[in-house]
Design a protein around this motif. Structure first.
Motif, PDB file in Angstrom:
ATOM      1  N   THR A 220       8.205  -3.179 -12.341  1.00  0.00           N
ATOM      2  CA  THR A 220       7.820  -3.492 -10.972  1.00  0.00           C
ATOM      3  C   THR A 220       8.081  -4.957 -10.651  1.00  0.00           C
ATOM      4  N   VAL A 221       7.637  -5.851 -11.557  1.00  0.00           N
ATOM      5  CA  VAL A 221       7.825  -7.279 -11.312  1.00  0.00           C
ATOM      6  C   VAL A 221       9.306  -7.646 -11.351  1.00  0.00           C
ATOM      7  N   LEU A 222      10.063  -7.064 -12.265  1.00  0.00           N
ATOM      8  CA  LEU A 222      11.494  -7.362 -12.351  1.00  0.00           C
ATOM      9  C   LEU A 222      12.212  -6.985 -11.054  1.00  0.00           C
ATOM     10  N   GLY A 223      11.956  -5.775 -10.563  1.00  0.00           N
ATOM     11  CA  GLY A 223      12.592  -5.334  -9.320  1.00  0.00           C
ATOM     12  C   GLY A 223      12.222  -6.219  -8.143  1.00  0.00           C
TER      13      GLY A 223
ATOM     14  N   SER B  63       0.804  -1.218   0.000  1.00  0.00           N
ATOM     15  CA  SER B  63       0.000   0.000   0.000  1.00  0.00           C
ATOM     16  C   SER B  63       0.839   1.270   0.000  1.00  0.00           C
ATOM     17  N   TYR B  64       2.170   1.117   0.002  1.00  0.00           N
ATOM     18  CA  TYR B  64       3.061   2.284   0.102  1.00  0.00           C
ATOM     19  C   TYR B  64       2.690   3.155   1.303  1.00  0.00           C
ATOM     20  N   GLU B  65       2.317   2.527   2.403  1.00  0.00           N
ATOM     21  CA  GLU B  65       1.821   3.307   3.542  1.00  0.00           C
ATOM     22  C   GLU B  65       2.887   4.195   4.154  1.00  0.00           C
ATOM     23  N   ARG B  66       4.159   3.921   3.849  1.00  0.00           N
ATOM     24  CA  ARG B  66       5.241   4.736   4.398  1.00  0.00           C
ATOM     25  C   ARG B  66       5.736   5.786   3.406  1.00  0.00           C
ATOM     26  N   LEU B  67       5.082   5.881   2.254  1.00  0.00           N
ATOM     27  CA  LEU B  67       5.474   6.869   1.255  1.00  0.00           C
ATOM     28  C   LEU B  67       4.394   7.931   1.095  1.00  0.00           C
ATOM     29  N   TYR B  68       4.804   9.106   0.650  1.00  0.00           N
ATOM     30  CA  TYR B  68       3.850  10.178   0.348  1.00  0.00           C
ATOM     31  C   TYR B  68       3.179   9.851  -0.979  1.00  0.00           C
ATOM     32  N   MET B  69       1.850   9.715  -0.954  1.00  0.00           N
ATOM     33  CA  MET B  69       1.129   9.315  -2.153  1.00  0.00           C
ATOM     34  C   MET B  69      -0.021  10.268  -2.484  1.00  0.00           C
ATOM     35  N   GLN B  70       0.152  11.546  -2.223  1.00  0.00           N
ATOM     36  CA  GLN B  70      -0.848  12.529  -2.583  1.00  0.00           C
ATOM     37  C   GLN B  70      -0.452  13.208  -3.899  1.00  0.00           C
ATOM     38  N   GLY B  71      -1.437  13.531  -4.741  1.00  0.00           N
ATOM     39  CA  GLY B  71      -1.167  14.158  -6.038  1.00  0.00           C
ATOM     40  C   GLY B  71      -0.685  15.595  -5.885  1.00  0.00           C
TER      41      GLY B  71
ATOM     42  N   GLY C 109       7.811  12.238 -14.192  1.00  0.00           N
ATOM     43  CA  GLY C 109       8.997  12.901 -13.670  1.00  0.00           C
ATOM     44  C   GLY C 109      10.217  12.632 -14.520  1.00  0.00           C
ATOM     45  N   THR C 110      11.296  13.248 -14.155  1.00  0.00           N
ATOM     46  CA  THR C 110      12.562  13.015 -14.840  1.00  0.00           C
ATOM     47  C   THR C 110      13.160  11.697 -14.346  1.00  0.00           C
ATOM     48  N   PRO C 111      14.122  11.109 -15.056  1.00  0.00           N
ATOM     49  CA  PRO C 111      14.759   9.884 -14.573  1.00  0.00           C
ATOM     50  C   PRO C 111      15.363  10.054 -13.181  1.00  0.00           C
ATOM     51  N   GLU C 112      15.872  11.250 -12.885  1.00  0.00           N
ATOM     52  CA  GLU C 112      16.460  11.491 -11.567  1.00  0.00           C
ATOM     53  C   GLU C 112      15.412  11.482 -10.455  1.00  0.00           C
ATOM     54  N   GLN C 113      14.164  11.793 -10.795  1.00  0.00           N
ATOM     55  CA  GLN C 113      13.107  11.832  -9.790  1.00  0.00           C
ATOM     56  C   GLN C 113      12.538  10.452  -9.491  1.00  0.00           C
ATOM     57  N   GLY C 114      12.799   9.490 -10.338  1.00  0.00           N
ATOM     58  CA  GLY C 114      12.321   8.143 -10.097  1.00  0.00           C
ATOM     59  C   GLY C 114      10.840   7.977 -10.353  1.00  0.00           C
ATOM     60  N   ASP C 115      10.292   6.947  -9.750  1.00  0.00           N
ATOM     61  CA  ASP C 115       8.905   6.544  -9.964  1.00  0.00           C
ATOM     62  C   ASP C 115       7.939   7.624  -9.473  1.00  0.00           C
ATOM     63  N   GLN C 116       7.066   8.064 -10.348  1.00  0.00           N
ATOM     64  CA  GLN C 116       6.063   9.072  -9.985  1.00  0.00           C
ATOM     65  C   GLN C 116       4.641   8.568 -10.197  1.00  0.00           C
ATOM     66  N   SER C 117       4.469   7.269 -10.321  1.00  0.00           N
ATOM     67  CA  SER C 117       3.156   6.706 -10.617  1.00  0.00           C
ATOM     68  C   SER C 117       2.185   6.884  -9.460  1.00  0.00           C
ATOM     69  N   GLU C 118       0.937   7.016  -9.776  1.00  0.00           N
ATOM     70  CA  GLU C 118      -0.101   7.118  -8.755  1.00  0.00           C
ATOM     71  C   GLU C 118      -0.509   5.753  -8.206  1.00  0.00           C
ATOM     72  N   PHE C 119      -0.058   4.674  -8.858  1.00  0.00           N
ATOM     73  CA  PHE C 119      -0.490   3.336  -8.472  1.00  0.00           C
ATOM     74  C   PHE C 119       0.452   2.730  -7.431  1.00  0.00           C
ATOM     75  N   VAL C 120      -0.125   2.302  -6.320  1.00  0.00           N
ATOM     76  CA  VAL C 120       0.659   1.584  -5.319  1.00  0.00           C
ATOM     77  C   VAL C 120       0.901   0.178  -5.845  1.00  0.00           C
ATOM     78  N   PRO C 121       1.853  -0.574  -5.274  1.00  0.00           N
ATOM     79  CA  PRO C 121       2.168  -1.904  -5.812  1.00  0.00           C
ATOM     80  C   PRO C 121       0.966  -2.836  -5.949  1.00  0.00           C
ATOM     81  N   ARG C 122       0.050  -2.823  -5.001  1.00  0.00           N
ATOM     82  CA  ARG C 122      -1.110  -3.711  -5.114  1.00  0.00           C
ATOM     83  C   ARG C 122      -1.917  -3.402  -6.376  1.00  0.00           C
TER      84      ARG C 122
ATOM     85  N   ARG D 162      -2.595  -5.889  -9.570  1.00  0.00           N
ATOM     86  CA  ARG D 162      -3.978  -6.262  -9.858  1.00  0.00           C
ATOM     87  C   ARG D 162      -4.405  -5.783 -11.235  1.00  0.00           C
ATOM     88  N   ARG D 163      -4.130  -4.545 -11.542  1.00  0.00           N
ATOM     89  CA  ARG D 163      -4.533  -3.998 -12.835  1.00  0.00           C
ATOM     90  C   ARG D 163      -3.597  -4.480 -13.948  1.00  0.00           C
TER      91      ARG D 163
END
Length: 230
Positions: free
Chosen positions: A166-169, A85-93, A98-111, A115-116
């Motif tokens: 995601t699956v590879l990592g 659920s990424y409960e320890r990460l900031y997940m508000q819009g 983002g740029t490659p340096e900013q990393g993952d900016q997706s709105e979707f948590v791992p679950r 699922r999708r």
């Protein structure tokens, strides 16, 4: 006192005797779940993930496959915990690319990604190959995974490259993580690498450079052959 220590050139510390004044993981216990069942994946999702990890880490002369090593079980247990659920990460819009340096900016948590993403993958495979991903031969699964990685396959309603990354990592994490989390069964990857594992004390080996130690790997929970007496 400081002057005295400086003059003597020695420092002294107390030696702990008797029982240790702490318990392992007293304040930050690892998130672990018993094996033998799926905690997050549906049966179809579990089959799809096992089919993916089996191709990401195929069996060879060095080790078993990602499926045999328990990578799917590792991912399932992680998704059932705080990582899912990424409960320890900031997940508000707002969410935006983002740029490659900013990393993952997706709105979707791992679950949500699993699922999708897995549903979209099976829908694409049924439309293109008349079968679910897990039912396809290994060579075809390899081609599909390569297409997802390169961004050449567009899944319906989901970013195929995001699913692949995601699956590879998570598969690599499961293959090399401590076995208490469900993957790296029998410490197969540690044995392959010669990694001695979660040993308490390496002081006897610090000065032994360029030397093969042949220490059997040790999990946080010990080794399978260890028996606990009541």
């Amino acid at each position: 006192m400081a002057a005295l220590l400086a003059a003597s050139g020695k420092a002294f510390g107390d030696v702990i005797r008797g029982t240790q004044p702490f318990s392992p993981f007293d304040y930050a216990p690892p998130e672990t779940l018993p094996g033998g069942r799926w905690y997050f994946f549906s049966p179809d999702e579990a089959r799809a993930v096992e089919a993916i990890v089996e191709r990401l880490i195929p069996a060879d002369d060095l080790s078993v496959s990602g499926k045999e090593a328990g990578c799917a079980e590792f991912i399932d247990r992680q998704l059932a915990g705080s990582y899912g659920s990424y409960e320890r990460l900031y997940m508000q819009g707002p969410f935006q690319k983002g740029t490659p340096e900013q990393g993952d900016q997706s709105e979707f948590v791992p679950r949500a990604r699993y699922r999708r993403g897995l549903a979209a993958l099976d829908a694409w495979c049924r439309a293109s190959h008349s079968k679910a991903f897990a039912e396809l031969p290994g060579e075809t699964r390899d081609e599909i995974l390569s297409g997802l990685e390169a961004g050449k396959i567009e899944l319906p309603g989901f970013d195929g490259r995001l699913l692949f990354e995601t699956v590879l990592g998570n598969t690599m994490e499961g293959f090399f993580a401590d076995p208490i989390y469900g993957g790296n069964k029998d410490m197969v990857s540690w044995k392959m690498l010669g990694f001695p594992g979660a040993r308490y004390d390496y002081r006897d080996y610090v000065e032994r450079h360029n030397e093969k130690l042949d220490l059997p790997p040790l999990s946080i929970a010990g080794r399978p052959e260890w028996k606990t007496r009541g």
